[in-house]
Design a protein around this motif. Structure first.
Motif, mmCIF file in Angstrom:
data_model
loop_
_atom_site.group_PDB
_atom_site.id
_atom_site.type_symbol
_atom_site.label_atom_id
_atom_site.label_comp_id
_atom_site.label_asym_id
_atom_site.label_seq_id
_atom_site.Cartn_x
_atom_site.Cartn_y
_atom_site.Cartn_z
ATOM 1 N N SER A 64 0.850 -1.181 0.000
ATOM 2 C CA SER A 64 0.000 0.000 0.000
ATOM 3 C C SER A 64 0.890 1.236 0.000
ATOM 4 O O SER A 64 1.829 1.300 0.786
ATOM 5 C CB SER A 64 -0.888 0.011 1.237
ATOM 6 N N PRO A 65 0.664 2.194 -0.850
ATOM 7 C CA PRO A 65 -0.387 2.258 -1.854
ATOM 8 C C PRO A 65 0.015 1.497 -3.115
ATOM 9 O O PRO A 65 1.187 1.423 -3.468
ATOM 10 C CB PRO A 65 -0.498 3.752 -2.142
ATOM 11 N N SER A 66 -0.966 0.919 -3.790
ATOM 12 C CA SER A 66 -0.785 0.263 -5.092
ATOM 13 C C SER A 66 -1.757 0.888 -6.077
ATOM 14 O O SER A 66 -2.844 1.320 -5.704
ATOM 15 C CB SER A 66 -1.062 -1.236 -4.994
ATOM 16 N N LYS A 67 -1.345 0.918 -7.337
ATOM 17 C CA LYS A 67 -2.199 1.464 -8.381
ATOM 18 C C LYS A 67 -2.812 0.334 -9.193
ATOM 19 O O LYS A 67 -2.181 -0.705 -9.406
ATOM 20 C CB LYS A 67 -1.390 2.374 -9.313
ATOM 21 N N ASP A 117 -3.029 -0.167 -15.782
ATOM 22 C CA ASP A 117 -3.678 0.653 -16.807
ATOM 23 C C ASP A 117 -4.538 -0.229 -17.714
ATOM 24 O O ASP A 117 -4.440 -1.452 -17.696
ATOM 25 C CB ASP A 117 -2.657 1.471 -17.598
ATOM 26 N N VAL A 127 -12.671 1.506 -9.374
ATOM 27 C CA VAL A 127 -11.362 2.163 -9.344
ATOM 28 C C VAL A 127 -10.949 2.484 -10.776
ATOM 29 O O VAL A 127 -11.074 1.647 -11.664
ATOM 30 C CB VAL A 127 -10.304 1.251 -8.671
ATOM 31 N N GLY A 146 -4.956 2.990 -13.360
ATOM 32 C CA GLY A 146 -3.839 3.895 -13.123
ATOM 33 C C GLY A 146 -3.913 4.631 -11.796
ATOM 34 O O GLY A 146 -2.925 5.195 -11.339
ATOM 35 N N ASP A 147 -5.096 4.655 -11.150
ATOM 36 C CA ASP A 147 -5.241 5.345 -9.868
ATOM 37 C C ASP A 147 -4.851 4.441 -8.698
ATOM 38 O O ASP A 147 -4.879 3.216 -8.805
ATOM 39 C CB ASP A 147 -6.685 5.798 -9.659
ATOM 40 N N VAL A 148 -4.544 5.071 -7.570
ATOM 41 C CA VAL A 148 -4.266 4.323 -6.343
ATOM 42 C C VAL A 148 -5.528 3.587 -5.923
ATOM 43 O O VAL A 148 -6.632 4.144 -5.965
ATOM 44 C CB VAL A 148 -3.797 5.273 -5.218
ATOM 45 N N ILE A 149 -5.371 2.334 -5.549
ATOM 46 C CA ILE A 149 -6.510 1.506 -5.139
ATOM 47 C C ILE A 149 -6.865 1.829 -3.696
ATOM 48 O O ILE A 149 -6.046 1.677 -2.798
ATOM 49 C CB ILE A 149 -6.179 0.016 -5.273
ATOM 50 N N ASP A 150 -8.075 2.312 -3.507
ATOM 51 C CA ASP A 150 -8.592 2.613 -2.176
ATOM 52 C C ASP A 150 -10.058 2.187 -2.197
ATOM 53 O O ASP A 150 -10.902 2.871 -2.774
ATOM 54 C CB ASP A 150 -8.453 4.105 -1.871
#
Length: 137
Positions: free
Chosen positions: A88-91, A94, A116, A119-123
């Motif tokens: 964490s954090p992981s994206k 793409d 999600v 390409g974005d951070v996974i939250d």
């Protein structure tokens, strides 16, 4: 009940990930141009101890592995539970790379992947932070 260990192909996660990331360079109209299976014939590693119900083992997600037959002629279904851990954090991958997913693992991400942006951070609430404990509060 029957017990068995797992067989692993040592180092296979390094090579078998290549087509995933470098598909264009390693394929043509007829499919893959680089077959890596011959590289692992002498690298099968068998677990010394069999796995019993409730046991666990850890390995890289792309490490080739299999379970031998429980008994010579007996066919029994087995159940496996998979837990994946990522830094964490992981994206999220793409879109170009996401399109290479096979359906086998989709059950593990179908509940959150469409929420999600690639390409974005996974939250996501389905992917809780589990370590270190104090960051969860």
């Amino acid at each position: 009940g029957g017990v068995s260990g797992l067989h692993f192909i040592e180092g296979s996660h390094r090579d078998f990930a290549l087509p995933y990331w470098h598909w264009e360079e390693l394929t043509n109209e007829e499919g893959p141009v680089l077959d890596l299976t011959h590289r692992f014939e002498d690298k099968i590693v068998e677990q010394d101890e069999p796995l019993h119900a409730g046991d666990c083992t850890w390995h890289h997600g792309w490490c080739l592995h299999s379970a031998p037959d429980l008994f010579d002629d007996e066919k029994k279904d087995r159940v496996a539970y998979t837990a994946s851990y990522v830094k964490s954090p992981s994206k999220l991958l793409d879109e170009k790379v996401l399109g290479r997913q096979d359906g086998e693992d989709s059950i593990s991400y179908e509940g959150w992947v469409n929420d999600v942006t690639p390409g974005d951070v996974i939250d996501h609430e389905l992917l809780p932070l589990v370590w270190p404990p104090h960051e969860q509060e």
